[in-house]
Design an enzyme around this catalytic site. Structure first.
Site, PDB file in Angstrom:
ATOM      1  CG  ASN A 222      -5.258   1.250  12.135  1.00  0.00           C
ATOM      2  OD1 ASN A 222      -5.377   0.901  13.154  1.00  0.00           O
ATOM      3  ND2 ASN A 222      -3.901   1.511  11.865  1.00  0.00           N
TER       4      ASN A 222
ATOM      5  N   GLY B 191      -7.276   8.899  10.723  1.00  0.00           N
ATOM      6  CA  GLY B 191      -7.285   8.991  12.053  1.00  0.00           C
ATOM      7  C   GLY B 191      -8.124  10.212  12.708  1.00  0.00           C
TER       8      GLY B 191
ATOM      9  CE  LYS C 287      -3.119   2.577   2.842  1.00  0.00           C
ATOM     10  NZ  LYS C 287      -3.355   2.866   4.356  1.00  0.00           N
TER      11      LYS C 287
END
Lengths: 255, 255, 255, 255
Positions: free
Chosen positions: B205, B157, B96
């Site tokens: 994530n 995030g 990635k």
């Protein structure tokens, strides 16, 4: 264990479905079998009370909780009559109250709904009122003996999603009763969103019945409802304005 | 059957996860076991290339596709070096690409990403580039040999959700490659929303790693991704402005 | 005083308008007179370069800044040629670069736009590039000598609103150049929203030209842009989760 | 001409303001002078009924319509008492009814509000009830003699915006009375959005009073309200999915 108890019955599946608008009503049984849906609502006026051969009830599996609804009622009195007819006809003692006298958006009449709830709860029904999201009405329905409250996400059958989120969020926070979002939910993501807010369950009809593949769509909703419930329980992390690296940024290549 | 094939590998699970930010990295194995996640990305700079005892790789089940990422790279050259190191270290030939030189929002640099993709695809890597959603860059990545494209939903995030929906929708419509939404997805409902649009997969994530209960949250995402995929395949009904009754309104009580 | 200076020119009005799609082009003069709009963009291909009688330029008041655009250009070279033609034809030295080779969504090609910007800025043009919102492209346009950047809110002509808010917000924060939101803005509230974020100006064409009453709609946009600008300068109070009474709640009736 | 007539009075300005929360109440006069605001609401409990020197009324220009509100009332009876006190004290015969017994979100109690409206309309007051957006309550307020209805956009003082858009839109469509959006509006763009839907006016307090520069913010709101009104009257063009070029795409360069 994460249990939902309504009217003394413990439910494992937090997706409730409606039985209207299916092109092929025999799909209802398949859907229930595949998804484990436990509560199915049906408009009493679609039930053949003479027990004739053609009967929507034939399509609803026996082990489901039958939730007759009073759709068609324009005031508390009519809703009460329909509920009693349903019980007398052997449909059990659960009832979803719908009192509607607005023909365009089919919005529920909270005051008449409260009246009907009070009478039917008194008579031993397990009453689930469909309501316009309003904190005072929700509190009044609690006092009237409702077993849960069912605020709308958007007008019935529009597939518009959880447009009343601002107020539904407050109902969930401020009410003791389970909050079941009913009407308007058009996609599984929207059902998940309601559950992430802390809704106890979601009722879906149009979005399933009018999908190209209703059985597959019902599966999708069932999973989304579970996903939303688990997310609520798992305590989401906070939302931030700035990015946070998934891993520390001090680059090893630079050393 | 509904298959997702990337780099010649057939994937059944459309949730990809990241391995950063876990307070307890041993959770990663549990999550993979429970959810059936098949692809896990890991920042190569967190890998102990000397094969020491403390190694993030120890926490990633062997039957997963390992997707090393080039986080920390500030240009194509660095990304290419990291990818080669990863392959040399036995991390396989998937990569990635992340090329980022913006420290505040960690937004990806599409042009450097395209360059790195071209070089690495040429060298036989299965290249999954993290990208800023842009139609021309997506087309260029296709031409450069990418195996899929990974546009962001919101800055990494932030848990802000699918804020780039308007453009991601266009990428899905106009590109041949699988579109995997990566970064910013904060809740299962948002993952479902991306899948309902037709995304091929979603990578999550932060939202899992920073939840109160990461394993439960991973389950929630896994189900939501499946729900969204099924909803996409089941062809949702249309959204309407006015209400449509779930059952005909001609009331039987009035007769 | 709150000034916007572009290409050395001080502008008082932060609404820019386009001249396409008007059923009656003579409205353009009225709109400029009423609103005080100072910048009008026109597609050079609609300009009769032979100076014939029928000419869109006749409808644009002389005291406006004429902003010829390169719509129709499919690469940097074509854009450069159009810009030079415009200047040679007496249209002045401002130019809005549009490079588009996507026929469905008419999204701009950032890399070709950057190339054209570099060449034309070098040649002394005041270059305003229409762009896909992307931080790296914005920075590159700064370095290339752009006088402002013009990210889209949604695809041209769709009236869909500020759908790229998440990224436009970042461009405003991170770029030195004025950010002018161009394309997709459909209603005055959306123009105000862009200005509240800190945009320097907004360019509107379709939403004005296709309104039932274009002159009135232009007024509405002009006021909304001013409103949004003032709101930005006036420093909005914060958004809260819970209610705050407008006046203290200790009731005088209860004493 | 586009007139708003309430209680027989013709209003030119569709921004109403509240007088609470100002750090410096002398700003109210400046705001009214600059914006032409014609209606100012004030909580009667903040009025010094003994006519002492310190009095909020001193800050409200004499040519404004004074709109005393019953904030602090917990039921219809208290609201009625406050309204009568206000009239007796020379505050005129307009009254904004607020009946609130929810201390966290300060949501209005529709049923008590309806009761108070009926009594006060009967006594000759011009009654503007603050309400939770609900179609049945709106119709009941019409029958009770309200002069307008004032549904909330979000809880008081939150600056959260027009979160109740789905239902406010329906009230505007279905009600004869002017709909004035009151509470929750935090930015001018949100006020414009309400007006674009067809609201008759917007009442703003917190967003002005708590801005860094309240007078400038009041101007911004005043312009935004006008912008939104004009946009509503100018009949916006439709929103489309695909792009539409502002000028024909057949390129002149290609010929």
């Amino acid at each position: 264990m994460d249990k939902l108890i309504i009217g003394g019955k413990e439910l494992k599946n937090r997706l409730f479905i409606g039985s209207g608008k299916f092109a092929d009503e025999s799909l209802i049984g398949d859907i229930v079998a595949q998804t484990g849906v436990e509560v199915v609502t049906v408009a009493l006026r679609r039930v053949n009370l003479n027990g004739g051969k053609e009967n929507i009830l034939n399509y609803i599996p026996k082990d489901c909780v039958l939730l007759p609804n009073t759709s068609g009622a324009r005031n508390a009195e009519e809703a009460v009559r329909i509920a009693r007819l349903a019980r007398a006809a052997g449909c059990g003692n659960w009832v979803k109250i719908e009192v509607i006298s607005d023909n365009k958006y089919l919005l529920p009449d909270n005051n008449e709904t409260i009246k009907a709830t009070r009478i039917l709860a008194e008579e031993g029904f397990v009453v689930l009122p469909y309501m316009h999201p309003d904190l005072y009405a929700a509190k009044e329905l609690e006092r009237a003996g409702a077993a849960a409250i069912m605020p709308l996400g958007a007008p019935i059958g529009t597939n518009r999603g959880l447009k009343t989120k601002e107020i539904v969020r407050i109902l969930i926070e401020e009410c003791e009763l389970p909050v079941i979002v009913d009407a308007g939910i058009g996609k599984p993501s929207e059902a998940a969103e309601a559950m992430e807010l802390g809704a106890a369950a979601v009722l879906v009809n149009t979005a399933i019945a009018t999908a190209g593949n209703p059985a597959m769509m019902a599966n999708a909703f069932s999973q989304a409802v579970q996903a939303g419930r688990q997310a609520f329980l798992a305590q989401p992390g906070e939302t931030t304005e700035f990015a946070r690296a998934s891993s520390p940024l001090t680059g090893f290549l630079r050393s």
